[in-house]
Write a protein that holds these residues in place. Structure first.
Motif, PDB file in Angstrom:
ATOM      1  N   GLY A 267       0.844  -1.193   0.062  1.00 59.97           N
ATOM      2  CA  GLY A 267      -0.037  -0.018  -0.073  1.00 59.97           C
ATOM      3  C   GLY A 267       0.997   1.184   0.026  1.00 59.97           C
ATOM      4  O   GLY A 267       2.124   1.216   0.076  1.00 59.97           O
ATOM      5  N   THR A 268       0.324   2.264  -0.058  1.00 55.57           N
ATOM      6  CA  THR A 268       0.770   3.679  -0.034  1.00 55.57           C
ATOM      7  C   THR A 268       0.016   4.546   0.990  1.00 55.57           C
ATOM      8  O   THR A 268      -1.094   4.227   1.385  1.00 55.57           O
ATOM      9  N   TYR A 269       0.602   5.477   1.530  1.00 50.66           N
ATOM     10  CA  TYR A 269      -0.310   6.701   2.271  1.00 50.66           C
ATOM     11  C   TYR A 269       0.278   8.062   1.823  1.00 50.66           C
ATOM     12  O   TYR A 269       1.302   8.163   1.437  1.00 50.66           O
ATOM     13  N   LEU A 270      -0.736   8.619   1.818  1.00 51.67           N
ATOM     14  CA  LEU A 270      -0.612  10.196   1.650  1.00 51.67           C
ATOM     15  C   LEU A 270      -0.633  11.059   2.771  1.00 51.67           C
ATOM     16  O   LEU A 270      -1.982  11.207   3.411  1.00 51.67           O
ATOM     17  N   ALA A 271       0.255  11.890   3.408  1.00 53.20           N
ATOM     18  CA  ALA A 271       0.133  12.566   4.479  1.00 53.20           C
ATOM     19  C   ALA A 271      -0.019  14.086   4.033  1.00 53.20           C
ATOM     20  O   ALA A 271       0.833  14.682   3.483  1.00 53.20           O
ATOM     21  N   ALA A 272      -1.413  14.559   4.088  1.00 54.70           N
ATOM     22  CA  ALA A 272      -1.602  15.923   3.517  1.00 54.70           C
ATOM     23  C   ALA A 272      -2.174  16.947   4.813  1.00 54.70           C
ATOM     24  O   ALA A 272      -2.139  16.521   5.840  1.00 54.70           O
ATOM     25  N   GLY A 273      -2.491  18.038   4.213  1.00 53.99           N
ATOM     26  CA  GLY A 273      -3.192  19.142   5.137  1.00 53.99           C
ATOM     27  C   GLY A 273      -1.934  19.617   5.873  1.00 53.99           C
ATOM     28  O   GLY A 273      -0.982  19.392   5.716  1.00 53.99           O
ATOM     29  N   SER A 274      -2.319  20.686   6.855  1.00 53.74           N
ATOM     30  CA  SER A 274      -1.425  21.108   7.627  1.00 53.74           C
ATOM     31  C   SER A 274      -0.984  20.639   8.878  1.00 53.74           C
ATOM     32  O   SER A 274      -1.589  19.611   9.248  1.00 53.74           O
ATOM     33  N   ALA A 276      -1.328  21.952  11.848  1.00 53.02           N
ATOM     34  CA  ALA A 276      -2.733  21.721  12.636  1.00 53.02           C
ATOM     35  C   ALA A 276      -3.798  20.989  12.436  1.00 53.02           C
ATOM     36  O   ALA A 276      -4.340  20.421  13.371  1.00 53.02           O
ATOM     37  N   ALA A 277      -4.042  20.611  10.941  1.00 54.43           N
ATOM     38  CA  ALA A 277      -5.055  19.520  10.814  1.00 54.43           C
ATOM     39  C   ALA A 277      -4.443  18.585   9.864  1.00 54.43           C
ATOM     40  O   ALA A 277      -4.955  18.687   8.570  1.00 54.43           O
ATOM     41  N   PRO A 278      -3.857  17.742  10.246  1.00 50.85           N
ATOM     42  CA  PRO A 278      -3.126  16.735   9.431  1.00 50.85           C
ATOM     43  C   PRO A 278      -4.044  15.618   8.911  1.00 50.85           C
ATOM     44  O   PRO A 278      -5.204  15.246   9.513  1.00 50.85           O
ATOM     45  N   GLN A 279      -4.144  15.412   7.469  1.00 56.29           N
ATOM     46  CA  GLN A 279      -5.067  14.443   6.919  1.00 56.29           C
ATOM     47  C   GLN A 279      -4.337  13.358   6.362  1.00 56.29           C
ATOM     48  O   GLN A 279      -3.069  13.489   5.988  1.00 56.29           O
ATOM     49  N   LEU A 280      -5.058  12.174   6.222  1.00 64.64           N
ATOM     50  CA  LEU A 280      -4.490  10.903   5.907  1.00 64.64           C
ATOM     51  C   LEU A 280      -5.151  10.131   4.694  1.00 64.64           C
ATOM     52  O   LEU A 280      -6.393   9.877   5.224  1.00 64.64           O
ATOM     53  N   ARG A 281      -4.485   9.579   3.887  1.00 67.61           N
ATOM     54  CA  ARG A 281      -5.328   8.592   2.798  1.00 67.61           C
ATOM     55  C   ARG A 281      -4.335   7.375   2.780  1.00 67.61           C
ATOM     56  O   ARG A 281      -3.077   7.355   2.685  1.00 67.61           O
ATOM     57  N   LEU A 282      -5.235   6.443   3.156  1.00 62.99           N
ATOM     58  CA  LEU A 282      -4.487   4.956   3.137  1.00 62.99           C
ATOM     59  C   LEU A 282      -5.027   4.205   1.887  1.00 62.99           C
ATOM     60  O   LEU A 282      -6.231   4.264   1.659  1.00 62.99           O
ATOM     61  N   ASP A 283      -4.125   3.520   0.792  1.00 63.36           N
ATOM     62  CA  ASP A 283      -4.520   2.663  -0.261  1.00 63.36           C
ATOM     63  C   ASP A 283      -3.993   1.489  -0.019  1.00 63.36           C
ATOM     64  O   ASP A 283      -2.764   1.367  -0.073  1.00 63.36           O
ATOM     65  N   LEU A 284      -4.685   0.364   0.264  1.00 60.77           N
ATOM     66  CA  LEU A 284      -4.193  -0.830   0.176  1.00 60.77           C
ATOM     67  C   LEU A 284      -4.343  -1.839  -0.778  1.00 60.77           C
ATOM     68  O   LEU A 284      -5.702  -1.902  -1.243  1.00 60.77           O
ATOM     69  N   THR A 285      -3.671  -2.887  -1.234  1.00 61.85           N
ATOM     70  CA  THR A 285      -3.891  -3.792  -2.081  1.00 61.85           C
ATOM     71  C   THR A 285      -3.431  -5.126  -1.717  1.00 61.85           C
ATOM     72  O   THR A 285      -2.519  -5.343  -1.134  1.00 61.85           O
ATOM     73  N   VAL A 286      -4.043  -5.999  -1.830  1.00 59.53           N
ATOM     74  CA  VAL A 286      -4.048  -7.421  -1.438  1.00 59.53           C
ATOM     75  C   VAL A 286      -3.951  -8.277  -2.758  1.00 59.53           C
ATOM     76  O   VAL A 286      -4.728  -8.322  -3.757  1.00 59.53           O
ATOM     77  N   GLN A 287      -2.567  -8.944  -3.225  1.00 59.42           N
ATOM     78  CA  GLN A 287      -2.313  -9.811  -4.263  1.00 59.42           C
ATOM     79  C   GLN A 287      -2.135 -11.152  -3.787  1.00 59.42           C
ATOM     80  O   GLN A 287      -1.418 -11.345  -2.823  1.00 59.42           O
ATOM     81  N   GLU A 304      -5.116  12.288  10.877  1.00 56.12           N
ATOM     82  CA  GLU A 304      -4.200  11.638  11.147  1.00 56.12           C
ATOM     83  C   GLU A 304      -4.337  11.249  12.511  1.00 56.12           C
ATOM     84  O   GLU A 304      -4.096   9.987  12.842  1.00 56.12           O
ATOM     85  N   ASP A 305      -5.329  11.946  13.577  1.00 57.06           N
ATOM     86  CA  ASP A 305      -5.381  11.337  14.754  1.00 57.06           C
ATOM     87  C   ASP A 305      -6.543  10.112  14.540  1.00 57.06           C
ATOM     88  O   ASP A 305      -6.771   9.595  15.751  1.00 57.06           O
ATOM     89  N   GLN A 306      -7.185  10.164  13.477  1.00 56.56           N
ATOM     90  CA  GLN A 306      -8.087   8.830  13.550  1.00 56.56           C
ATOM     91  C   GLN A 306      -7.136   7.588  12.601  1.00 56.56           C
ATOM     92  O   GLN A 306      -7.972   6.714  12.235  1.00 56.56           O
ATOM     93  N   LEU A 307      -5.829   7.682  12.988  1.00 58.99           N
ATOM     94  CA  LEU A 307      -5.488   6.394  12.346  1.00 58.99           C
ATOM     95  C   LEU A 307      -5.591   5.037  12.744  1.00 58.99           C
ATOM     96  O   LEU A 307      -5.844   4.360  12.014  1.00 58.99           O
ATOM     97  N   LEU A 308      -5.865   5.007  14.089  1.00 55.14           N
ATOM     98  CA  LEU A 308      -6.320   3.718  14.710  1.00 55.14           C
ATOM     99  C   LEU A 308      -7.508   3.353  14.000  1.00 55.14           C
ATOM    100  O   LEU A 308      -7.796   2.055  13.620  1.00 55.14           O
TER     101      LEU A 308
END
Length: 829
Positions: A267-274, A276-287, A304-308
Motif C-alpha cells: 500500500g501507499t499513504y498520503l500525508a496531506a493537510g497542515s 494543525a489539521a493533518p489528513q491521511l489517505r490509505l490505499d491498500l492492495t492484496v495480491q 491523522e488522529d483517526q489512524l487507529l
C-alpha cells in the motif's frame, strides 16, 4: 414457565442426550465423563464442519493447558464409546494436522420427538417440557462463545452466524461447500510497510505503524498465518542485494519461494493537510498467487488522529475480502487487547519493533519504554521491551518486563496468552512449564514453523534432547518451503554444541540451502556454526574463512551485534593458533563495538576472553582486572553460565599467582554447586584447572584422575583443542607417578596432532611437559637445552608465562607447569 428444552440429537444409530450426559446405543446406554461430554458437544455444534484441534482443546480444557496427546486420547475414548473405528470412521473423522469433525448425519430431535421420546421411533424415554416445545437446531459457531449467547442469537433468528461458519469452513477447506477437506496449511500473508507518497514532511513513521497494526488485524481469529515482519524484510533485502531493484512481481515471487507467502498486502499513504489539521489517505492492495493479481483494493481517508480507527476499518474490510468475515466477541476482545490504546503507544511500539529488526537495540529499547509509558496496560509492548532488554544482555530487566506482559495478557487471544507466558517461563528458567506451553502452541499451529522451532528450543533447554530431535524430524516433513527451511538445520547445529561432527553436518546443510535461496542472513548464521565446529575440530583455516565471511555479510547488513559475536569467535581461533596480538585486537574491537551498541552481554564475553590472552602473556594484573570487569557485568546481567566460566578463569589466574590451594578450592566449589552441569566443555576446563592445581601440590594420582575426567568430557564434546590440552596435563600427571614411557608416547602423539591443527599453545606446552619429565628422569642436560630454546620461541610468540616457566625449569627448578589459557602455569618466584 416452560422448562429449557432438552438437548438431544440422533447421530446415525445413536441418540445423544447432552443434558443427561449419556449415549443410547443399540446395545445399551453408556454415560460420558464431563470431558468426553464436552468434546462431543463441541463436535455436535459444528457438524458437519471441521473443528480445529486448538478450538477443541480450548473448549474442553478451558481451565488448563494440555498437550495435543490429551486430545488424541480423548478422541480415542469417545470413538470407543460410540463404537467407531478410526481407520474406517462412521462418526468421527480425523483431518490430518487440522482437527476432527462428525461425518454421520446429525438430527436434532424436534417437537414431540424431543418431548415424548417414546412416542417416536427412537424408543427414547419421555421428557415433559410443559405447554410449549422450543426447537433448537445445531448451528456452527466458534467454540469459545458461551452457550447462552448462542441460544439467544438462535432464538433471535441470527442466521448470519450460519453463513459465517460456512464461509470459515470454505476457507479452511480450500474448496467449495462445507464438506470440503481442509488444506493442511493456512494461507500465509506477508504485510509490507506502506510507501509514502510526496506530501507533508515528518510522516515517515506512518508506513511501519500501519503495517504493524494490520498484522494484528489479520492475525485475529487465527484463520490466516501472518508471516513475521523480520523474515519478510530480510527476504526482500536479500533479493535487493542480489537483483538490485526487482519488479514488484519478482519481490512477491521471492516471498512465495522462500517463505511460502500466498498473499501480499502492500500500500501507499498520503500525508496531506497542515500541521494543525493533518489528513491521511490509505490505499491498500492484496495480491495473491498464482499470478499476483489484485484480490482486494481498499482506500480510507480521515484525520491523522483517526489512524487507529482507519486501520481497524481497513482490517475489517481485508478480513471480509479474504473470506474471514466478522470476528467473534472473544476474538474482538483479544484483538483490542493486542493493539495499543492510543496513537503515541502505537507509533512507539511499531518504530521500536522496526529498530529491533534493524539491529538497533538501544534505540528499540528507548522507543519501547516510551510505548509502555504511553500505554502501561499493553501486554505486547512489555513483551517487546523484554526482547530488547535480552538483546542488550539485561536478563533481569527482560524477566521483569516479561513478567509484566504475562500479568497483563488475560484478554489476549488464547494463543497470544500462551506465547507471552512462554517467554516469561523461559526467562524464569521454568522449563517444564515452558515446554508444556510450547507443545500446546505447536499442537494448535502445526503449520507454523516458528512454533515448532520454539518448541525445539524449549525442549533443548529442558534437557529433552531426544524430543527436540524428534520435533526437528517432524518439521522437516512440513510441505515446502517450510520443510526445507535452513532454520531447521540451523536449530540442529545450535543444539549440537557437544557433538561437533553433528554440528558441522547440520551447519553445512543450512549453508547450502541458504546459499541456494539467496538468504544471506541465514547464510551468515550457518557460517558462524561452521566456524565454531571447524575451530573445535582443529581446522583453524576453514574456521577463519567461515567466520570472516559471516563478518562480511553482517557488516554489510548493518548487524553490529552480529559482528560482535563473529569477532569473539575469530579472536578465539587466533588465540588457539598462537596469534595472541591478533586475538587481543579482535577481543578489544568486540568489546568496544558491544559497548557502542549497548550490548553489555557481549562486552562481558569480550573482556573475559581478553583476560585469557593476557594470562598467556603473563600480564596477570591486567588479566585479573579484565576478569573483575567481566564478572561485574555478568553478575549485573545475571548471566549464570557466563559467570561460571569467568569463575573458572579466575581460578586459573589464582593458580598462576602461586595460590594453588585456593585455586583448587575455588574449582571444587564450582563443580560441587552444579552450575557447570550440562556444559561439557566448561566442565572439562574446570577439571583441567583442578588437575594443574593438584600437580602443583604434588598430588599426582589425584591429578591423573582429574585430567582423565577432563579428557572424557572433551571427547564427548568433540572439542579437539580441549581434548589435546587434557592429554598434555594427563601425561604430566602420569610422569609424576612414574608412568614415564606412557606419558612420553602420549606427548609425542599430542605434539603431532596439535601441529597439524595449528594449536601453538598446546604444542609449546607438550614440549614443556616432555622437558619436565626428562628433568625428573635421566635427560637433565638435554632437557635444559630444550627448555632454553623453548623459552626463546615461546617469548617470541607472546606466550610469556610459558616462557618464564621454561626458564625456571632450565635453571634446575621443578615446579608445576601448564598452559595459560585454561589453567595457567606455576606461580612467580
Amino acid at each position: 414457565m416452560a422448562s429449557e428444552p432438552a438437548r438431544r440429537y440422533r447421530i446415525g444409530t445413536l441418540t445423544v442426550d447432552l443434558d443427561e450426559g449419556r449415549v443410547q446405543r443399540p446395545d445399551g446406554r453408556v454415560n460420558l465423563s464431563p470431558r468426553l461430554l464436552r468434546l462431543l458437544e463441541v463436535l455436535l455444534e459444528a457438524a458437519p464442519r471441521l473443528v480445529r484441534k486448538e478450538q477443541l482443546m480450548d473448549a474442553v480444557w478451558a481451565d488448563r493447558v494440555v498437550a495435543a496427546g490429551a486430545l488424541t486420547q480423548r478422541i480415542k475414548e469417545l470413538r470407543k464409546l460410540l463404537g467407531d473405528d478410526a481407520r474406517n470412521p462412521c462418526y468421527i473423522q480425523t483431518v490430518p494436522k487440522r482437527g476432527y469433525r462428525l461425518v454421520a448425519p446429525v438430527e436434532p430431535l424436534r417437537g414431540a420427538q424431543a418431548a415424548l421420546g417414546t412416542g417416536g421411533e427412537s424408543g427414547e424415554e419421555a421428557v415433559e417440557l410443559g405447554d410449549k416445545v422450543a426447537v433448537v437446531a445445531p448451528v456452527p459457531s466458534r467454540m469459545r462463545v458461551a452457550r447462552r449467547t448462542i441460544l439467544a442469537l438462535l432464538l433471535a433468528g441470527v442466521l448470519v452466524l450460519a453463513a459465517l461458519a460456512a464461509r470459515r469452513a470454505l476457507l479452511a477447506g480450500g474448496g467449495s461447500g462445507g464438506e470440503a477437506v481442509p488444506a493442511p496449511l493456512r494461507r500465509a500473508v506477508a504485510v509490507l510497510p506502506l510507501r509514502q507518497l510526496p506530501g507533508r514532511e515528518g510522516s515517515d513513521w506512518i508506513g511501519v505503524t500501519v503495517a504493524e497494526l494490520l498484522r494484528h488485524e489479520l492475525t485475529a481469529g487465527e484463520w490466516l498465518r501472518v508471516l513475521p515482519a523480520d523474515q519478510v524484510e530480510r527476504a526482500l533485502a536479500d533479493l535487493e542485494r542480489s537483483a538490485g531493484q526487482p519488479a514488484e512481481t519478482e519481490r512477491f515471487a521471492a516471498l512465495r519461494r522462500t517463505l511460502g507467502a500466498d498473499l501480499v498486502v502492500t500500500g501507499t499513504y498520503l500525508a496531506a493537510g497542515s500541521a494543525a489539521a493533518p489528513q491521511l489517505r490509505l490505499d491498500l492492495t492484496v495480491q495473491g498467487t498464482p499470478d499476483w493479481e489484485a484480490v482486494a483494493v481498499i482506500s480510507r481517508t480521515g484525520g491523522e488522529d483517526q489512524l487507529l480507527e482507519l486501520v481497524a476499518r481497513s482490517g475489517e474490510q481485508l478480513r471480509h475480502a479474504l473470506g474471514v468475515g466478522p470476528l467473534s466477541a472473544e476474538d474482538l476482545r483479544g484483538l483490542r487487547a493486542a493493539l495499543p490504546a492510543n496513537l503515541v503507544a502505537a507509533r512507539c511500539l511499531s518504530e521500536g519493533l522496526a529498530r529491533m529488526r534493524q539491529f538497533d537495540f538501544t534505540a528499540a529499547q528507548e522507543l519501547l519504554e516510551q510505548a509502555v509509558a504511553a500505554d502501561p496496560s499493553a501486554p505486547l509492548a512489555h513483551a517487546a521491551l523484554a526482547d530488547a532488554w535480552s538483546w542488550l544482555g539485561y536478563e533481569s530487566r527482560a524477566r521483569e518486563a516479561s513478567r509484566r506482559a504475562f500479568e497483563l495478557s488475560g484478554n489476549l487471544s488464547r494463543a497470544q496468552q500462551l506465547e507471552v507466558e512462554q517467554g516469561f517461563r523461559e526467562r524464569s528458567q521454568e522449563w517444564p512449564r515452558a515446554v508444556e506451553i510450547a507443545r500446546a502452541l505447536y499442537a494448535f499451529f502445526p503449520d507454523n514453523l516458528d512454533s515448532g522451532l520454539s518448541l525445539v528450543s524449549a525442549l533443548s533447554w529442558a534437557g529433552e534432547e531426544d524430543a527436540a530431535a524428534a520435533t526437528l524430524a517432524q518439521l522437516r516433513r512440513l510441505p515446502p518451503p517450510a520443510g526445507a527451511d535452513p532454520r531447521i538445520d540451523l536449530a540442529e547445529a545450535w543444539l549440537a554444541d557437544d557433538d561437533l561432527e553433528r554440528k558441522l553436518a547440520a551447519a553445512n546443510r543450512a549453508a547450502a540451502k541458504a546459499e541456494a535461496q539467496g538468504a544471506t542472513f541465514l547464510l551468515a548464521a550457518a557460517r558462524v556454526q561452521q566456524g565454531w565446529a571447524w575451530g573445535g575440530m582443529g581446522e583453524p583455516a576453514r574456521a577463519l574463512w567461515a567466520l570472516e565471511e559471516a563478518r562480511r555479510i553482517r557488516t554489510a547488513a548493518g548487524d553490529r551485534v552480529g559482528v560482535c559475536k563473529v569477532l569473539l569467535h575469530i579472536g578465539q581461533i587466533l588465540h588457539r593458533q598462537g596469534d595472541l596480538l591478533g586475538a587481543q585486537n579482535r577481543f578489544e574491537e568486540a568489546v568496544g563495538l558491544a559497548r557502542e551498541v549497548g550490548s553489555l552481554g557481549f562486552a562481558a564475553d569480550g573482556l573475559h576472553r581478553s583476560a585469557l590472552v593476557l594470562l598467556d602473556r603473563d600480564e596477570l594484573a591486567a588479566a585479573r582486572s579484565r576478569l573483575e570487569q567481566a564478572l561485574a557485568l555478568g553478575e549485573e546481567l545475571e548471566q549464570k553460565a557466563g559467570v561460571a566460566a569467568m569463575r573458572v578463569s579466575a581460578a586459573a589466574v589464582t593458580l598462576a599467582e602461586g595460590r594453588a590451594a585456593e585455586a583448587e578450592a575455588a574449582v571444587r566449589a564450582l563443580l560441587g554447586e552444579g552450575g557447570l552441569a550440562g556444559r561439557g566443555e566448561l566442565q572439562a576446563r574446570a577439571q583441567l584447572v583442578l588437575a594443574r592445581a593438584l600437580l602443583r601440590r604434588e598430588r599426582g594420582n589425584e591429578a591423573v584422575l582429574a585430567a582423565q575426567r577432563a579428557a572424557k568430557l572433551a571427547a564427548r564434546t568433540g572439542s579437539q583443542p580441549v581434548a589435546l590440552e587434557a592429554a598434555v596435563v594427563a601425561a604430566r600427571a602420569q610422569g609424576r607417578v612414574g608412568r614415564v614411557a606412557e606419558a612420553l608416547r602420549t606427548l609425542s602423539e599430542v605434539a603431532e596432532r596439535a601441529a597439524a591443527a595449528g594449536l601453538i599453545g598446546v604444542q609449546l606446552e607438550a614440549r614443556l611437559a616432555r622437558a619436565e619429565i626428562e628433568l625428573r628422569s635421566s635427560g637433565r642436560h638435554r632437557a635444559a637445552a630444550d627448555l632454553t630454546a623453548l623459552g626463546a620461541e615461546a617469548e617470541g610468540k607472546g606466550f610469556a608465562l610459558l616462557a618464564r616457566e621454561a626458564a625456571r625449569l632450565a635453571r634446575g627448578a621443578l615446579p608445576s607447569v601448564g598452559r595459560a589459557q585454561t589453567g595457567p602455569l606455576e606461580a612467580r618466584g
